[in-house]
Scaffold this active site. Structure first.
Site, PDB file in Angstrom:
ATOM      1  N   LYS A   1       0.869  -1.188   0.000  1.00  6.08           N
ATOM      2  CA  LYS A   1       0.000   0.000   0.000  1.00  6.08           C
ATOM      3  C   LYS A   1       0.893   1.221   0.000  1.00  6.08           C
ATOM      4  O   LYS A   1       2.023   1.169   0.473  1.00  6.08           O
ATOM      5  CB  LYS A   1      -0.874   0.020   1.270  1.00  6.08           C
ATOM      6  CG  LYS A   1      -2.161   0.784   1.109  1.00  6.08           C
ATOM      7  CD  LYS A   1      -3.217  -0.042   0.431  1.00  6.08           C
ATOM      8  CE  LYS A   1      -4.519   0.695   0.265  1.00  6.08           C
ATOM      9  NZ  LYS A   1      -5.591  -0.207  -0.181  1.00  6.08           N
TER      10      LYS A   1
ATOM     11  N   GLY B   1     -20.046   6.460   2.689  1.00  7.15           N
ATOM     12  CA  GLY B   1     -18.949   6.778   1.761  1.00  7.15           C
ATOM     13  C   GLY B   1     -19.472   6.684   0.347  1.00  7.15           C
ATOM     14  O   GLY B   1     -19.774   5.589  -0.129  1.00  7.15           O
ATOM     15  N   TYR B   2     -19.621   7.835  -0.318  1.00  7.40           N
ATOM     16  CA  TYR B   2     -20.193   7.811  -1.667  1.00  7.40           C
ATOM     17  C   TYR B   2     -19.118   8.173  -2.682  1.00  7.40           C
ATOM     18  O   TYR B   2     -19.234   9.124  -3.447  1.00  7.40           O
ATOM     19  CB  TYR B   2     -21.396   8.763  -1.750  1.00  7.40           C
ATOM     20  CG  TYR B   2     -22.479   8.237  -2.672  1.00  7.40           C
ATOM     21  CD1 TYR B   2     -23.137   7.048  -2.365  1.00  7.40           C
ATOM     22  CD2 TYR B   2     -22.821   8.889  -3.841  1.00  7.40           C
ATOM     23  CE1 TYR B   2     -24.112   6.535  -3.199  1.00  7.40           C
ATOM     24  CE2 TYR B   2     -23.803   8.387  -4.689  1.00  7.40           C
ATOM     25  CZ  TYR B   2     -24.441   7.211  -4.359  1.00  7.40           C
ATOM     26  OH  TYR B   2     -25.412   6.696  -5.195  1.00  7.40           O
ATOM     27  N   GLY B   3     -18.045   7.378  -2.679  1.00  4.02           N
ATOM     28  CA  GLY B   3     -16.971   7.582  -3.645  1.00  4.02           C
ATOM     29  C   GLY B   3     -17.062   6.523  -4.710  1.00  4.02           C
ATOM     30  O   GLY B   3     -18.148   6.035  -5.043  1.00  4.02           O
ATOM     31  N   ASN B   4     -15.907   6.128  -5.239  1.00  2.00           N
ATOM     32  CA  ASN B   4     -15.885   5.125  -6.306  1.00  2.00           C
ATOM     33  C   ASN B   4     -16.588   3.851  -5.845  1.00  2.00           C
ATOM     34  O   ASN B   4     -17.498   3.348  -6.505  1.00  2.00           O
ATOM     35  CB  ASN B   4     -14.437   4.838  -6.730  1.00  2.00           C
ATOM     36  CG  ASN B   4     -14.370   3.717  -7.750  1.00  2.00           C
ATOM     37  OD1 ASN B   4     -15.242   3.596  -8.614  1.00  2.00           O
ATOM     38  ND2 ASN B   4     -13.365   2.880  -7.648  1.00  2.00           N
TER      39      ASN B   4
ATOM     40  N   GLY C   1     -18.442   3.131  -2.869  1.00  4.12           N
ATOM     41  CA  GLY C   1     -19.789   3.282  -2.309  1.00  4.12           C
ATOM     42  C   GLY C   1     -20.809   3.681  -3.370  1.00  4.12           C
ATOM     43  O   GLY C   1     -21.916   3.128  -3.418  1.00  4.12           O
TER      44      GLY C   1
END
Ligand code: NAD
Length: 417
Positions: free
Chosen positions: A106, A218-221, A223
């Site tokens: 990571k 979480g409303y990103g890629n 979510g």
């Protein structure tokens, strides 16, 4: 929302439990506890105002016994070395759970991408890649997107790496735009994998996906795509949130419209057809059948686990649940699909992208999705069957499978010299 619990403590505690149950040799356990290599860098970037800013960054390579290191790069103001060490360790187990030939890594850069221009982000990415040049590569360590990084950032990484090599090396990174060698389906792969594992869990607990209710943190890629895919499966998405807060509608939200609104305004807040706005802690405790944490670590803790109403929790994020919360959810008979299984669709399609790049092929979306479905269904079954056989929970079962495979690889390779 976050507590004092450090992701690295969580990861080490999980490893300890698995090591004891697997009766691992203490030497192997000690080997698994630490990353093999850690690089920290100070990245100088000339900002738009002509001032130079220095950004702290790192790349952590955990274990490569099963193949080259693989893992995302995170741009976030709270990135720190211990967090990245935990995320790298989880990548190692995850690749082993879905049985793809990679180790875990990571990377992270401590920055606030929301406050940076595209030019500043490009300069940061290229300079960071330059400082990682000897560390990464198609057969060494293959980065990918994570929180607040995206396909464009992967394209800059690929271009910088390629410019130094003197020829195009698309296989040095995954999650690229399709036009420069990205795979069909990679963008939604993590979310598709999350929904496949939720569907498999629902089948085992006798829950119908059609009409089930779901909340997404979480409303990103990950979510955002999880909500859209769930909606297409007939699931009612009743609540979603991002770093600024959440929205709720018991009749269900249209995830594609919420996404459009977020793209326009920068947040899910203010979405017109939402019944009310809620906080992130409230979102986690919503009345719903399925909960998908898709933001950061340490969101479900001993403080709120008792108030979670969902019957299935699909961990799209890495490390969203603490060990104390795990126990509470287990007692409440919540079916938890652990991160190293639930969100493994992303690294699986990253692997497909790497294979396509190495063989100079381009697979169709149908082919990618069919292969992803096979990997996820088989991995879910492996973890579920072992859970029943060993009389443990899904997290422990996934860890036993992942850690067990990595330990076996280390023992097989032997310690040189
Ligand atoms: P992203 O940057 O696209 O989205 C992150 C979202 O989380 C954003 O909507 C942001 O507003 C929201 N967020 C940030 N802090 C929050 C908070 N405190 N509370 C609520 N929401 C918050 O990132 P992503 O790629 O979607 O990654 C999300 C999670 O999924 C991470 O844990 C990541 O490690 C994990 N993951 C991602 C992938 C991948 O392929 N991108 C693969 C496996 C796991």
């Amino acid at each position: 929302m976050s507590t004092q619990i450090e992701p690295l403590d969580v990861a080490l505690e999980q490893l300890k439990i698995a090591a004891e149950m697997l009766n691992l040799d203490p030497g192997v356990h000690a080997f698994l506890k630490r990353p093999k290599r850690t690089l920290t860098v100070s990245v100088p970037v000339k900002m738009d105002d002509d001032q130079v800013q220095i950004f702290w960054g790192c790349r952590v390579q955990h274990i490569d016994a099963r193949g080259p290191y693989k893992g995302g790069i995170r741009y976030h103001p709270c990135v720190n070395l211990d967090e990245v060490k935990a995320l790298a360790m989880w990548m190692t187990w995850k690749c082993a759970v879905v049985d793809i030939p990679y180790g875990g890594a990571k990377g992270g850069v401590c920055c606030n991408p929301k406050k940076m221009s595209q030019t500043e982000l490009e300069h940061l990415t290229r300079r960071y890649t330059n400082m990682l040049l000897d560390f990464i590569g198609p057969h060494k360590d293959v980065p990918a997107p994570d929180v607040y990084t995206n396909p464009q950032i992967m394209a800059w990484l690929m271009d910088t790496y390629s410019r130094f090599k003197g020829y195009s090396v698309p296989e040095c990174v995954t999650g690229k735009p399709i036009i420069v060698g990205g795979s069909e389906g990679r963008n939604e792969a993590t979310s598709r994998g999350v929904l496949i594992s939720i569907r498999e869990a629902a089948r085992r607990v006798g829950m119908k996906m059609k009409g089930a209710t779901m909340a997404v943190q979480g409303y990103g890629n990950v979510g955002g795509n999880a909500a859209k895919i769930a909606h297409n499966m007939g699931v009612k998405v009743v609540g979603v949130s991002d770093s600024r807060g959440g929205i709720y509608s018991p009749k269900g939200l249209d995830p594609a419209k919420v996404w459009e609104h977020k793209m326009k305004t920068g947040s899910v807040l203010g979405f017109k057809s939402a019944v009310k706005e809620i906080t992130n802690p409230e979102l986690l405790e919503l009345e719903c059948d399925i909960l998908v944490p898709a933001a950061l670590e340490n969101q479900i803790t001993k403080t709120n686990a008792g108030s979670i109403k969902a019957k299935i929790v699909g961990e799209a994020a890495n490390g969203p649940t603490t060990p104390d919360a795990d126990k509470i959810l287990r007692e409440k008979k919540v079916f938890l699909i652990p991160d190293i299984l639930a969100n493994a669709g992303g690294v699986t399609v990253s692997y497909f992208e790497w294979v396509q790049n190495l063989t100079r092929e381009h697979w169709t979306l149908e082919e990618v999705n069919r292969k992803l479905e096979n990997v996820m269904v088989k991995s879910f079954k492996d973890v579920y069957d072992a859970m029943v056989k060993e009389e443990v929970d899904m997290r422990t079962s996934a860890l036993l499978l992942g850690v067990g495979r990595v330990a076996k690889a280390i023992e097989t390779l032997g310690l040189w010299p």
